[in-house]
Design an enzyme around this catalytic site. Structure first.
Site, short mmCIF file in Angstrom:
data_model
loop_
_atom_site.label_atom_id
_atom_site.label_comp_id
_atom_site.label_asym_id
_atom_site.label_seq_id
_atom_site.Cartn_x
_atom_site.Cartn_y
_atom_site.Cartn_z
N ASN A 52 26.98 13.80 -44.90
CA ASN A 52 28.09 14.19 -44.02
C ASN A 52 27.45 14.57 -42.69
O ASN A 52 26.87 15.65 -42.56
CB ASN A 52 28.85 15.38 -44.62
CG ASN A 52 29.92 15.92 -43.67
OD1 ASN A 52 30.18 15.31 -42.63
ND2 ASN A 52 30.53 17.03 -44.03
N TRP A 53 27.58 13.67 -41.72
CA TRP A 53 26.90 13.90 -40.45
C TRP A 53 27.60 14.97 -39.61
O TRP A 53 27.05 15.42 -38.60
CB TRP A 53 26.82 12.59 -39.65
CG TRP A 53 25.85 11.59 -40.21
CD1 TRP A 53 25.05 11.73 -41.31
CD2 TRP A 53 25.57 10.29 -39.66
NE1 TRP A 53 24.29 10.59 -41.49
CE2 TRP A 53 24.59 9.69 -40.49
CE3 TRP A 53 26.04 9.56 -38.57
CZ2 TRP A 53 24.09 8.41 -40.25
CZ3 TRP A 53 25.55 8.28 -38.33
CH2 TRP A 53 24.58 7.72 -39.16
N GLY A 94 25.18 25.12 -44.74
CA GLY A 94 24.47 25.34 -43.48
C GLY A 94 23.75 26.68 -43.40
O GLY A 94 23.29 27.09 -42.34
N SER A 145 23.47 23.17 -48.50
CA SER A 145 22.03 23.34 -48.36
C SER A 145 21.23 22.56 -49.40
O SER A 145 20.15 22.99 -49.81
CB SER A 145 21.64 24.82 -48.37
OG SER A 145 22.26 25.49 -47.28
N GLY A 175 24.60 17.77 -45.73
CA GLY A 175 24.83 17.99 -44.31
C GLY A 175 23.54 17.82 -43.52
O GLY A 175 23.09 16.70 -43.26
P1 13P Z 1 24.54 21.49 -45.41
O1 13P Z 1 23.83 20.52 -46.31
O2 13P Z 1 24.10 21.41 -43.98
O3 13P Z 1 24.53 22.88 -45.98
O4 13P Z 1 26.08 21.03 -45.38
C1 13P Z 1 26.72 20.77 -46.56
C2 13P Z 1 28.05 20.18 -46.27
O5 13P Z 1 28.93 20.85 -45.76
C3 13P Z 1 28.26 18.77 -46.59
O6 13P Z 1 29.59 18.42 -46.48
#
Ligand code: 13P
Length: 249
Positions: A9-10, A172, A211, A232
């Site tokens: 998911n960019w 995140g 994460s 992400g």
């Molecule tokens: P992160 O991998 O940056 O924590 O984001 C996860 C996310 O929200 C994927 O949709």
């Protein structure tokens, strides 16, 4: 046996130049014999670019949202038919960032999933609890409520969805759910799918997101009900994304 799915998911990241470099690096590093499915969910303005870059490759294209409406006076929205024209195979629906910043509700998310399914696009339905909800013991109640709305609207084709469990507190933040914590919630979701349809329980891929990275992917992906990842930050770095893909094979 369900195959695994690794979807990037960019979010609101990328540029024409960066996207091209990232896709080429991922494609160059992918193993021809891999079994896991791979997808990237890009900002809508880049779907045309990515359709050109990815058609005929092992990377499927996804959008980050989809309208529940077919067409008409819905300024700024993108219909399933439009996305389909650009080769979109997956659409993320109900990401916590859209629930939080764009007022999406369980019902609107369920209707988005319905619009996607009607067009032959696989919705990646996101569910997950906030930190406050987890700390007050409400995790199970929250994710079940979120998935129940989607099952309610889409009961007859519920085996065609993908579910992503994304604890909001892990997105995140660098705080990952432990494999055991994630597995426990995935098992709850699997049981809920089973109550709706045994075929769905068997088929539906339940991804973990929050994460997930090159270091922790293998242990998360080894759990019985974790069928892949929605990635992400680590999806924006080719080497990290490739390590996660390799861990899924
Ligand atoms: P992160 O991998 O940056 O924590 O984001 C996860 C996310 O929200 C994927 O949709």
């Amino acid at each position: 046996m369900r195959t695994k799915l690794i979807a990037g998911n960019w979010k609101m990241n990328g540029s024409l130049a960066d996207n091209e470099q990232l896709c080429k690096a991922i494609l160059a590093g992918m193993n021809a014999s891999q079994t896991a499915g791979v997808a990237v969910c890009a900002p809508a303005v880049y779907l045309s670019q990515l359709q050109n870059l990815l058609s005929g490759t092992a990377i499927a294209l996804g959008s980050q949202d989809i309208s529940s409406h077919e067409k008409g006076a819905f300024t700024g929205e993108l219909s399933a038919a439009m996305l389909k024209e650009f080769g979109v195979r997956y659409a993320i629906v109900g990401h916590s960032e859209r629930r939080q910043y764009h007022g999406e509700t369980d019902t609107s998310v369920a209707l988005k999933a319905k619009a996607a399914l009607a067009a032959g696009i696989t919705p990646i339905v996101c569910v997950g609890e906030s930190l406050a909800e987890r700390e007050s013991g409400k995790t199970e109640e929250v994710v079940k409520r979120q998935l129940a709305a989607v099952i309610h609207e889409n009961g007859h084709c519920i085996s065609e969805i993908v579910v992503a469990y994304e604890p909001v507190w892990a997105i995140g933040t660098g705080k990952t759910a432990t494999p055991e914590m994630a597995q426990a919630v995935h098992a709850v979701l699997r049981a809920q799918l089973h109550a709706a349809s045994s075929v769905a329980a068997e088929r539906v891929q339940i991804l973990y997101g929050g994460s997930m990275n090159a270091a922790n992917a293998a242990s998360l992906l080894s759990m019985a009900d974790i069928d892949g990842g929605l990635i992400g930050g680590a999806a924006l770095k080719a080497a990290d994304f490739l390590t996660i893909i390799a861990a899924a094979n």
